[in-house]
Design a protein around this motif. Structure first.
Motif, short mmCIF file in Angstrom:
data_model
loop_
_atom_site.label_atom_id
_atom_site.label_comp_id
_atom_site.label_asym_id
_atom_site.label_seq_id
_atom_site.Cartn_x
_atom_site.Cartn_y
_atom_site.Cartn_z
N ALA A 141 0.83 -1.21 0.00
CA ALA A 141 0.00 0.00 0.00
C ALA A 141 0.87 1.26 0.00
O ALA A 141 0.54 2.25 -0.66
CB ALA A 141 -0.92 -0.01 1.22
N VAL A 164 -5.55 2.93 -8.01
CA VAL A 164 -6.31 2.30 -6.93
C VAL A 164 -6.72 0.89 -7.37
O VAL A 164 -6.70 -0.05 -6.57
CB VAL A 164 -7.54 3.15 -6.55
CG1 VAL A 164 -8.45 2.38 -5.59
CG2 VAL A 164 -7.11 4.45 -5.91
N THR A 168 -5.76 -2.54 -5.53
CA THR A 168 -6.80 -3.44 -5.04
C THR A 168 -6.58 -4.85 -5.57
O THR A 168 -6.74 -5.82 -4.85
CB THR A 168 -8.18 -2.91 -5.46
OG1 THR A 168 -8.27 -1.53 -5.09
CG2 THR A 168 -9.29 -3.67 -4.77
N TYR A 172 -4.53 -4.76 -1.68
CA TYR A 172 -4.43 -3.66 -0.72
C TYR A 172 -5.54 -2.65 -0.92
O TYR A 172 -5.84 -2.25 -2.05
CB TYR A 172 -3.08 -2.95 -0.84
CG TYR A 172 -1.91 -3.82 -0.48
CD1 TYR A 172 -1.57 -4.03 0.85
CD2 TYR A 172 -1.17 -4.46 -1.47
CE1 TYR A 172 -0.51 -4.84 1.19
CE2 TYR A 172 -0.09 -5.27 -1.15
CZ TYR A 172 0.23 -5.45 0.18
OH TYR A 172 1.29 -6.26 0.51
N GLN A 173 -6.14 -2.22 0.19
CA GLN A 173 -7.14 -1.16 0.14
C GLN A 173 -6.47 0.18 0.40
O GLN A 173 -5.52 0.25 1.17
CB GLN A 173 -8.21 -1.39 1.20
CG GLN A 173 -9.03 -2.65 1.00
CD GLN A 173 -9.76 -2.65 -0.34
OE1 GLN A 173 -10.30 -1.64 -0.74
NE2 GLN A 173 -9.74 -3.80 -1.03
N ASP A 175 -5.64 3.39 2.20
CA ASP A 175 -5.80 3.77 3.60
C ASP A 175 -5.96 5.28 3.71
O ASP A 175 -6.11 5.97 2.70
CB ASP A 175 -4.63 3.25 4.45
CG ASP A 175 -3.30 3.87 4.06
OD1 ASP A 175 -3.28 4.87 3.32
OD2 ASP A 175 -2.26 3.35 4.51
N TYR A 179 -6.00 8.08 0.62
CA TYR A 179 -7.14 8.97 0.37
C TYR A 179 -6.74 10.44 0.52
O TYR A 179 -7.11 11.28 -0.30
CB TYR A 179 -8.29 8.65 1.33
CG TYR A 179 -9.20 7.55 0.83
CD1 TYR A 179 -9.98 7.73 -0.31
CD2 TYR A 179 -9.29 6.33 1.50
CE1 TYR A 179 -10.81 6.72 -0.78
CE2 TYR A 179 -10.12 5.31 1.04
CZ TYR A 179 -10.87 5.52 -0.10
OH TYR A 179 -11.70 4.53 -0.55
N ARG A 205 -16.50 3.69 3.55
CA ARG A 205 -15.74 2.43 3.66
C ARG A 205 -15.12 2.24 5.03
O ARG A 205 -14.31 1.33 5.24
CB ARG A 205 -14.64 2.40 2.60
CG ARG A 205 -15.20 2.30 1.20
CD ARG A 205 -14.10 2.15 0.19
NE ARG A 205 -14.62 2.05 -1.16
CZ ARG A 205 -13.85 2.02 -2.23
NH1 ARG A 205 -12.54 2.06 -2.10
NH2 ARG A 205 -14.38 1.92 -3.43
N CYS A 207 -13.04 4.20 6.57
CA CYS A 207 -11.68 4.74 6.72
C CYS A 207 -11.80 6.15 7.28
O CYS A 207 -12.30 7.05 6.61
CB CYS A 207 -11.00 4.74 5.36
SG CYS A 207 -9.34 5.40 5.37
#
Length: 312
Positions: A141, A164, A168, A172-173, A175, A179, A205, A207
């Motif tokens: 990430a 992104v 993904t 990995y999202q 974080d 953002y 989501r 976060c």
RNA sequence: CAUGGUUUGAACCG
């Protein structure tokens, strides 16, 4: 090592780089081993001083002292070059690093990806990502965020956003840092609409936005002339138990200064209980200068010395 | 008493 680093730092702060080399040569002459890690500190010092050529020369001089640069030295130099947008030279040093038998580690890859992003080299970044995977070094990430943040700085937030999906796919999202970087990128590009779409998306989501996220948006709102919305978001931030820091205060003062409300800005600063930084003073001085209140500006200028934060 | 704690991802003035 500690003593060596401390001495280098002290000399650097006084801009006495000649003295650093005298010391290193002296140590060598007297047969004391110099830890190679100390040279990373020296390279960074040249970077902060804007002496990029000298930073590069450290590698040669290490050779003259009979020392071999470590991965940390190469990483430090890569970072200096990237910070100064000398991407071609960074590429050059990276190749030398590989030839010297070093594998890129997390720091190397982060630094390079950030640099490729900052110079808009999307294809080169993709090539590096592939190369890393082929060598069983899997981008995480932070690697992706470094690249995306770079692209955002280059004014290419849409290209950044497209990564992104890559991220993904690799599991990995995004974080809060990812953002915040993207939001800052869209704000910089004047696309507040997209910035708030991302803001809402991260909340959806789960976060949680932090002080970076809020500060970015508050800054952008002021810049767009939406002072009222900026205040609303500040309240929202405080209600979500996220407290303002010195940068938030600086942003507020900058925004209020533009509205020619310096008094309100000062009151706000006292109320937040932040400790003034050099940037705080610069912001206030800049505000007073724009209002042609030079007496106030100079009063602050002199207070900087009293405060122990001399003007930069 | 003083100094230091290698190198990498997000926000403010200059």
């Amino acid at each position: 090592l500690r003593i060596c680093e401390a001495m280098i730092r002290i000399l650097e702060r006084r801009r006495q780089f000649g003295g650093v080399w005298e010391m290193l040569e002296d140590l060598t002459r007297k047969g004391y081993p110099i830890p190679v890690e100390a040279f990373g500190v020296l390279i960074k010092g040249y970077g902060y001083a804007g002496m990029v050529e000298e930073a590069i020369e450290v590698l040669e001089k290490m050779g003259n002292l009979g020392l071999k640069a470590s991965a940390g030295c190469y990483n430090a130099l890569l970072e200096v070059l990237v910070k100064h947008n000398r991407i071609a030279e960074a590429e050059n040093i990276y190749q030398r690093m590989l030839l010297a038998g070093f594998k890129p580690d997390k720091i190397t890859s982060n630094t390079l990806l950030h640099g490729f992003g900052k110079s808009g080299k999307v294809k080169r970044a993709r090539r590096l990502l592939e190369h890393l995977k082929e060598n069983f070094i899997y981008p995480d990430a932070i690697n992706y965020t470094a690249l995306m943040a770079g692209l955002c700085k280059a004014g290419m937030p849409n290209e950044a956003l497209s990564f992104v999906d890559d991220m993904t796919e690799d599991g990995y999202q995004p974080d809060v840092v990812t953002y915040s970087a993207l939001i800052a990128g869209f704000c910089k590009a004047g696309n507040l609409h997209q910035a708030f779409i991302l803001f809402n998306q991260m909340v959806d989501r789960g976060c949680l936005p932090n002080v970076f996220t809020y500060s970015t948006l508050i800054y952008a709102l002021f810049k767009a002339g939406k002072a009222h919305d900026a205040h609303t978001l500040l309240n929202e931030m405080q209600q979500s138990l996220c407290s303002a820091n010195i940068v938030t205060c600086n942003i507020l003062m900058n925004g209020l200064g533009k509205e020619k409300k310096m008094d309100e800005a000062r009151a706000l600063y006292d109320e937040q209980g932040c400790v003034a930084s050099v940037e705080t003073y610069n912001t206030l001085i800049s505000g007073y200068c724009k209002k042609s209140k030079l007496d106030e500006a100079f009063r602050l200028f002199h207070r900087m010395y009293v405060d122990g934060r001399p003007p930069n």
